[in-house]
Every structure is written in C-alpha cells, then in structure tokens.
Scaffold this motif. Sequence first.
Motif, short mmCIF file in Angstrom:
data_model
loop_
_atom_site.label_atom_id
_atom_site.label_comp_id
_atom_site.label_asym_id
_atom_site.label_seq_id
_atom_site.Cartn_x
_atom_site.Cartn_y
_atom_site.Cartn_z
N ILE A 116 0.65 -1.17 -0.11
CA ILE A 116 -0.05 0.02 -0.05
C ILE A 116 0.85 1.32 0.09
O ILE A 116 0.78 2.32 -0.68
CB ILE A 116 -0.95 0.08 1.30
CG1 ILE A 116 -2.02 -1.15 1.12
CG2 ILE A 116 -1.82 1.32 1.22
CD1 ILE A 116 -2.69 -1.52 2.41
N CYS A 119 2.08 1.76 -3.46
CA CYS A 119 1.13 2.30 -4.21
C CYS A 119 0.94 3.89 -3.97
O CYS A 119 0.82 4.61 -4.98
CB CYS A 119 -0.18 1.52 -3.95
SG CYS A 119 -0.40 -0.07 -4.44
N HIS A 120 1.13 4.23 -2.79
CA HIS A 120 0.92 5.45 -2.54
C HIS A 120 2.17 6.42 -3.33
O HIS A 120 1.83 7.34 -3.53
CB HIS A 120 0.84 5.93 -1.04
CG HIS A 120 -0.43 5.65 -0.18
ND1 HIS A 120 -1.65 5.26 -0.86
CD2 HIS A 120 -0.58 4.96 1.01
CE1 HIS A 120 -2.65 4.73 -0.12
NE2 HIS A 120 -1.90 4.77 1.07
N ARG A 168 -4.52 3.81 -7.75
CA ARG A 168 -5.90 4.04 -7.17
C ARG A 168 -6.88 2.86 -6.99
O ARG A 168 -7.68 2.81 -6.03
CB ARG A 168 -6.40 5.47 -7.49
CG ARG A 168 -5.34 6.43 -7.42
CD ARG A 168 -5.15 7.09 -6.25
NE ARG A 168 -6.44 7.89 -5.80
CZ ARG A 168 -6.54 8.38 -4.50
NH1 ARG A 168 -5.71 8.07 -3.62
NH2 ARG A 168 -7.78 8.79 -4.22
N THR A 171 -5.85 0.16 -4.25
CA THR A 171 -5.30 0.59 -2.84
C THR A 171 -6.62 0.43 -2.01
O THR A 171 -6.37 -0.35 -0.85
CB THR A 171 -5.19 1.94 -2.85
OG1 THR A 171 -3.81 2.26 -3.82
CG2 THR A 171 -4.93 2.46 -1.34
N GLN A 175 -6.27 -2.15 1.16
CA GLN A 175 -6.51 -1.84 2.70
C GLN A 175 -7.65 -2.73 3.35
O GLN A 175 -7.60 -2.77 4.69
CB GLN A 175 -6.89 -0.32 2.46
CG GLN A 175 -6.15 0.65 2.13
CD GLN A 175 -6.44 2.13 1.90
OE1 GLN A 175 -7.59 2.38 1.38
NE2 GLN A 175 -5.70 3.16 2.05
#
Length: 187
Positions: A116, A119-120, A168, A171, A175
């Motif tokens: 994650i 990814c950010h 996006r 994600t 999560q």
Amino acid sequence: MKLYLTVISLTAAVITGIHIALDIAPFHYALIAVLWCIALEFAIDGGMAILIRLTPDRWYPAFSPRFRVSAFEKKLYLKLKVRLWKDKIWELGGLGGFSKKKLLSPDDPAYVEKFIVECHKGVVTHRLSYPLGFLILLTLPAPLSLTTALPVALVNLLLNILPTLALRYNTPMLQGMLRRMQSRQRP
C-alpha cells in the motif's frame, strides 16, 4: 511494456511524419527533436521516481486520509474497467526494489502494508510527473515546442495517468485485506 513502447514509437513516428508532410522541419531535425523530448520525459519521470523512492515510508501511511479513494473514484474505476487493463500497464517499481506487478505475500500484513505504501509512493510519483512533463516545452524553439514537445508531453501525461488509475483502483482492496488481517490479529 509492449503497450507503452508501441504508444511511444507511434507517437514518434506520427510527429516526425507530420513534420515532414507539413514541411515544418527536415526529417533528421524532426526525429532528433522527438527523441530528445522522449528522452527528457524518461529522465523527468525517472528522476521523480528516484526522489520519491528516497522519501521515508512514514510519509505514506497505509490508511492516510490524504490517499483515500472516494466512492466517486471507485465508481469511475469500475466504469473505466480498470480491472481489465491494469495488468497491461508498465510497472517499473521492481527497479527500485519493490514490484507491484503481483501480490506475492497476501497473508503477510507487513508485506500488504508495504504494498500500500508503495502504491501511495507510485501515485505521488506519477502525479508529480503530470505537470513536470510539460517542462520539455521549454527546451525547443517555436514552433517545435508546440508541434513536437507538446504532443510528447500529452502522451507522457496519458502514460502517467494510466498507472495512477491502476494504483488508486488497487489501494482500497489492499486496505480491506490489511484491515481484515489486523482485526484477526487483535485479541
């Protein structure tokens, strides 16, 4: 990767062909200008990736409101059928030490959290490349800045938007996985 290289090659060929057909610039000059712009875009995008890679992971927490994917975005990604084409996107995270091509350890909360975070970081990298890609317009004289650099910058923008959408899209699912794993670990 093939998709990206095909788009980049077609862009170079079309821009060079238009320059020749409209007698804007001789073949060799048009080709050099296109290749120059493409090389600069690679340098800008690569530079952004290196800079973001050097930033601490704590700046990109897994559940940060800054990176929250809205309900509107989720619906948009479904409409755009991101799930069907996201795996065709060129993923170069492996060059920096963490590939986001496949989820290798889906049962490891630390790995999913790192995924994650990566990814950010990818989203930030691509979003910074959106405007910075247009800096190439400053490197060529008129009219080549508009007839060569602008189309290359627009294609670069598109090629940066696509991975942003894929990151996006993924994600919220990651999560959700991490939340479930964390809730199972709590006594």
